[in-house]
Structures are given as C-alpha cells and as structure tokens.
Design an enzyme around this catalytic site. Structure first.
Site, PDB file in Angstrom:
ATOM      1  CE  LYS A  76      73.371  70.596 -13.454  1.00 46.79           C
ATOM      2  NZ  LYS A  76      72.134  71.442 -13.228  1.00 46.79           N
ATOM      3  CB  SER A 151      71.225  72.789 -16.885  1.00 47.68           C
ATOM      4  OG  SER A 151      71.335  72.851 -15.412  1.00 47.68           O
ATOM      5  CB  SER A 175      68.298  72.475 -14.392  1.00 48.25           C
ATOM      6  OG  SER A 175      68.439  73.379 -15.050  1.00 48.25           O
TER       7      SER A 175
END
Ligand code: GLN
Length: 483
Positions: A76, A151, A175
C-alpha cells in the site's frame, strides 16, 4: 502459478521449479496488461523489482532463503519505501520519494520478498471505496463498475486480480477488512501495537494498524510472521515474545465458542450478506463450533465516536504537510502564511479537508469536552462491551460490511452513507482488537461477501486457525474473478 498459495510458491522457488525473477516478471506482465483497467497500482518500477528478485534468487541459491524469500508482494502506498515514490494517494505527496523504509518494508526486505509496486488507496487512507485517491478510483476485479472498497482498495484489487500473490494494507476503521470483503480476500488487522507503525504515514495514530491482505488465512499467517514484532521506533509497539501465527492452523475447532452480536444482524444489513454470513456460521457449527448470542450495546455509537477521534488525530498528523519540508508547494504565493494556505489548499482533496475541518473543530477550546472527551468515553464503553462479550465466547463473528461492493459513484456524494460502510469494523479499531475478513459467498452479480472474525487481544492465531479450518472445508477463498 498466479493462483498458487505462498507456501506453494515458496516450495516452487526452493525446488527451482521457478525463479524469483520469473515469478516477478509473470506478475509484472499481468500488471502491464490489467492495471490500465483496474488502476490498482500507483507506482511500478520493474527495474527495482527485478533487482530485488535477482538478489532473492542468489540468496535461495546459497540455501539461505526463508519462507517468503523470492515472493513478490504489493505494498500500500502508505508505507515509506526507500527510493520509491510514496504518495499516500495524495497530490500533497505526489513528488515524495521516500529516503527510508518503514519497519514493515524493512522486515519484508529482510525476509527476502520482492516489492512489485505501490498500490492505490484513498487519500491519506480516508475512505471506504478508493474514490478519494488523487490517482483516480480503483475498479473491483469482480465487477469493474463497482468499487473495491477502501482505503486499501488497490492492494485488494491487485491480489484478487492475481497481479500480486499478496499485499500489505492498513486498517484505521476497516480499511483492510472491508476491501478484503468486497474483493473476496482474506485480510487481517492485528491487535493494536503488534505491527510497527514506524514509516507508515499517519492518519489516526491511536487506531492505525498494518496487516496482510492475501487469498487465504495460511498466507496471512506467513505474512504476519514477517510483519509483527517489537520496534523501539514506534512508542506504541508492544514488546512480546515472537509468535508463529501459522502454528495453530491445523487445530480442530470442536468446542470453539462463537459469539454472535445481535447488533450485527439487525437493521441495515443487506439480505444477500446476511444469507452468506449465516451459511458460514452454519458451516462453523458443522465443524464443531457452538454459537452463543452476545451483545455490544454501544456499537451504534462507534461510527459517531470514530468520526470525532479519527479526524481529531488526522488534523494534528496532517499539520506537518505545509509545503516547507517535503511534498507539494504552491508554485506561486505571497508571504509564508499564504504559502502554507495555498500549498494545503492545492495539495489536499475534499475528503481530507473535511476531516481536517472536523478535527480542528472538535479539538478547539470551546468544543473539546463536548465532542472529543465524550468520544473518548464512548471508546472506553465499546472496549468494555467487547471484554464483556469475550467472557462468554472465544471469537466473535458477523458480517464485515453491510453490503457487497457498490457501484462506483453510488455513495461518493453522501459522506454519511459512505461512513456507514464501516459500521461493523470501526468498533474493533476503537477497542484495539484484532479483526479479520474471509470470503464466505457471493451476492448478486458475483460480488463477494466477507465474514468478519473478531478476537480478543492477541488472539490472532486463534482467528487464523478458525479461518483456515473454514477454508479447508469451503472454496470461496479460491475463487478468482474472470479478467
Ligand atoms: N473508511 C474509514 C474512514 O474513512 C476507515 C479508513 C481506514 O481504515 N483507513 O476513515
């Protein structure tokens, strides 16, 4: 190879059936082919990836490989990675090449993994649909008209679409778990403090926690083994003896007590999710578990409390982005104050600005007691609800998300609807507990549904055991989208 588990990949690498360079190239080729459609990656740098793969191959040839050596992973874009553009999904950091590695990245490097690239995400991890990214929305590989969740939506889409064998994510209010659910993956948010936050761009520091996103519980266990551990550079990192998270996977589930919170199965839960989750719980009963009803009476207050605490912490964390030291600086400005204002006005997107405004407001002198302190009290009540519930069960189960993946744009204009996507996940972060999501079926249009498993503090091994046993008995986790 693209459907293989991490254990299978490690065996293939050790047995010289494939090299890390070949495995990495295979995934890089898929990224070139499929990323334009999915937008899962913000940055790929084949030269860097292949250099890491060559180093891993050399290490394997010397017989010095570990269980993850040579395996390519996607990270990420919230993790600082030396020499890599690290944007956190924001224009503010669109020119930031990190000079150092986050602890998570450092640990994966030490394990010999290969970085395939940096994945797309909601700006500063604020969102539940990956639509707030400066780099544009990510598409759900199961249905490209739908969101992948957020997210960590880029990581979820990448792993589901077989662009990466596994990935990292972060979870402040859901997330990791919510995008895992919406993309048919297994994702785990550890107990707060188990994985170091050092070098992970801060959103809400008392809630943020990194974890693995993969295709199975077994893969998550292997990844968590590499990620977890004490880090003196993170003041909230926990000093505990090392644990083998894969050690309990094979234990039978007979006698496992599963708590079903009645608040998780009430109004707001879509019929298709309820059906899949209930079927999964029936499967657990077949595997020898017993279920008991529990109650989390303050759960309904978790979303309002979170949307005071998280923005409060975010407003403070994001004050460092001022155009002076790094990140976006307005090209034209008058005096210093004007430079701050213009840089921040240009660098942050609408959702980030909304959170800074809310956070600044609830922390201001006149409102601190009424909002921030009150939210902290609710946080305590929620933690107490869970400890009460864990007196009568070993694990808690329920839905991860109230719905399967929704259409792109469907909630983008209504922040409250968007915030409610995390109704079942946020309480877990407020309490600091570990939580995971595993695939348990499909809703209409072949959109995946996730089962959430919540454990008491440090119950990761037990959760992974429960998830693994379910995955031995079912094959939802092995299904792949057609692309
Ligand atoms: N969707 C939640 C939010 O927007 C949680 C995000 C997260 O866990 N990073 O804040």
């Amino acid at each position: 190879m693209i459907h293989a588990s991490l254990k299978e990949l490690a065996a293939a690498l050790a047995g010289k059936k494939i090299s890390s360079v070949e495995l990495t190239s295979l995934h890089l080729e898929r990224i070139v082919r499929l990323n334009p459609q999915l937008n899962a990656f913000i940055t790929v740098d084949p030269e860097k990836s292949l250099a890491m793969a060559r180093a891993a191959d050399a290490r394997l040839a010397r017989g010095e490989g570990g269980p993850l050596t040579g395996i390519p992973l996607a990270h990420k874009d919230i993790f600082c990675a030396e020499g890599w553009l690290t944007t956190c999904g924001s224009k503010m950091l669109s020119n930031f090449v990190s000079p150092y590695d986050a602890t998570v990245i450092e640990r994966f490097k030490a394990a010999g993994t290969v970085t395939l690239g940096k994945t797309n995400m909601d700006e500063f991890a604020m969102g539940s649909s990956n639509e707030t990214s400066f780099y544009g929305p990510v598409k759900n590989p199961w249905d490209t008209a739908a969101v992948p969740g957020g997210s960590s939506g880029g990581s979820a889409a990448a792993v589901a679409a077989r662009l990466a064998p596994a990935a990292t994510g972060t979870d402040t209010g859901g997330s990791i778990r919510q995008p895992a659910a919406l993309c048919g993956l297994t994702g785990l948010k550890p107990t707060y403090g188990v994985v170091s936050r050092w070098g992970m761009i801060a959103f809400a520091s008392s809630l943020d926690q990194a974890g693995p996103m993969a295709r199975s519980a077994e893969d998550c266990a292997l990844l968590l083994n590499a990620m977890a551990g004490f880090d003196p550079r993170d003041s909230t990192s926990l000093e505990r003896p090392a644990e083998d998270y894969a050690g309990d996977l094979e234990k039978p589930l007979a006698g496992l007590k599963i708590g079903l919170p009645k608040e998780f199965f009430a109004e707001g839960l879509s019929a298709e999710v309820a059906q899949a989750v209930e079927a999964a719980i029936a499967e657990y009963r077949r595997l020898g578990a017993v279920t008991v009803e529990v109650s989390l009476p303050n759960m309904k207050l978790s979303v309002p409390a979170y949307y005071v605490i998280a923005p409060a912490e975010a407003s403070s964390n994001l004050s460092r982005f001022d155009g002076v030291r790094y990140g976006h600086r307005a090209p034209q400005y008058g005096d210093l104050a004007d430079m701050y204002c213009k840089s921040r006005a240009q660098g942050f997107g609408a959702e980030v600005k909304r959170r800074i405004l809310i956070g600044t407001y609830v922390l201001s002198h006149g409102y601190y007691d009424a909002y921030y302190l009150q939210a902290q009290r609710i946080r305590r009540l929620i933690a107490t609800d869970f400890s009460q519930a864990f007196k009568s069960c070993d694990l808690i189960m329920g839905p991860t998300s109230p719905t399967a993946a929704f259409a792109l744009g469907a909630k983008a204009a209504d922040p409250v609807q968007m915030y409610l996507s995390d109704i079942y996940t946020i309480a877990v972060n407020l309490a600091g507990l570990p939580g995971m999501s595993i695939p348990c079926g499909f809703g209409a249009g072949k959109r995946p549904v996730g089962l959430q498993i919540i454990g008491d503090y440090f119950a990761e091994s037990r959760m992974l055991n429960a998830a693994h046993q379910y995955q031995r008995a079912t094959d939802w986790h092995a299904r792949a989208p057609e692309l």
